[in-house]
Design a protein around this motif. Sequence first.
Motif, mmCIF file in Angstrom:
data_model
loop_
_atom_site.group_PDB
_atom_site.id
_atom_site.type_symbol
_atom_site.label_atom_id
_atom_site.label_comp_id
_atom_site.label_asym_id
_atom_site.label_seq_id
_atom_site.Cartn_x
_atom_site.Cartn_y
_atom_site.Cartn_z
ATOM 1 N N PRO A 153 -14.247 -0.687 3.403
ATOM 2 C CA PRO A 153 -13.948 0.512 2.601
ATOM 3 C C PRO A 153 -14.005 1.784 3.458
ATOM 4 N N GLY A 154 -13.076 2.695 3.176
ATOM 5 C CA GLY A 154 -13.044 3.956 3.918
ATOM 6 C C GLY A 154 -12.347 3.877 5.266
ATOM 7 N N SER A 155 -11.654 2.767 5.529
ATOM 8 C CA SER A 155 -11.006 2.585 6.842
ATOM 9 C C SER A 155 -9.606 3.170 6.875
ATOM 10 N N ILE A 213 0.838 -1.197 0.000
ATOM 11 C CA ILE A 213 0.000 0.000 0.000
ATOM 12 C C ILE A 213 0.877 1.254 0.000
ATOM 13 N N VAL A 214 0.361 2.304 -0.600
ATOM 14 C CA VAL A 214 1.130 3.524 -0.814
ATOM 15 C C VAL A 214 1.631 4.123 0.501
ATOM 16 N N GLY A 215 0.763 4.200 1.504
ATOM 17 C CA GLY A 215 1.140 4.828 2.766
ATOM 18 C C GLY A 215 2.297 4.123 3.454
ATOM 19 N N PHE A 270 -6.006 0.782 1.475
ATOM 20 C CA PHE A 270 -6.663 -0.224 0.638
ATOM 21 C C PHE A 270 -7.755 0.346 -0.253
ATOM 22 N N ASP A 271 -8.019 1.656 -0.168
ATOM 23 C CA ASP A 271 -8.962 2.289 -1.090
ATOM 24 C C ASP A 271 -8.255 2.892 -2.298
ATOM 25 N N ASN A 272 -6.950 2.795 -2.365
ATOM 26 C CA ASN A 272 -6.206 3.346 -3.485
ATOM 27 C C ASN A 272 -6.409 2.471 -4.715
#
Length: 226
Positions: A163-165, A120-122, A146-148
């Motif tokens: 979603p949105g977490s 994941i990006v972060g 995980f929304d990326n």
Amino acid sequence: MMPRLALALLCVCWRVQAEGQKRGEIKPPSSGGGRQVKPPSNDAANPIRGRREDLDIERVKEPEGGCGPRARPGDTVAVMHKGFLHDVPEGEDRGNIGKQFDGNIQGEPLKFKLRTTSIIVGMDLAIEGMCVGETIRVVIPPLMAFDNPNFKWSPDKPRPVPPGSQVRYEITLEGLEQAPGATLGTKLAFGFLALMVVCICLVLRKAASKKKPDVKAKDKDKKKRK
């Protein structure tokens, strides 16, 4: 003209080093419990990637004896990590907040190359600037987790969080393999500066030789007059 150009190049080299150190800085531990995570900013190069400044990074442990080389884009890293559900959108079950959903398989460090979207990006951005032996804690907003839409989902694995977490990771850098030419920009800058210094010395030496009187020529001229 030449001395001024050399001074300008020296300033450029200093800026290159300063920017490299700035990118490796991590915020010290913050006081207080909960934190509000800012939504990811729009990045001109990649609007859905976000920036490192959008993460809430806390240094948990510093390596004994101080930091060595810091992780940069393109380097291969080996990390120990734990992922936890940090917060969920309104309407979702909050009973799972704080639950671990991610970690190392069989206790082996996770090895990958930075900036390859394999994680994941972060998490990828948070590891940049770390040194071996350092541990950080990072809270990651949804679009950098995980929304990326750039994140590559494995078809045989279900979505780990709703979603949105927001998610929280504790990461320890266990190994670092620096990419060849990671400091190429700095080396080129200093090499060019050294070349300019040599050129300046040659020009000054040539100018000084022109101004120096030719003693032998003067002696010959005096003998002819006599």
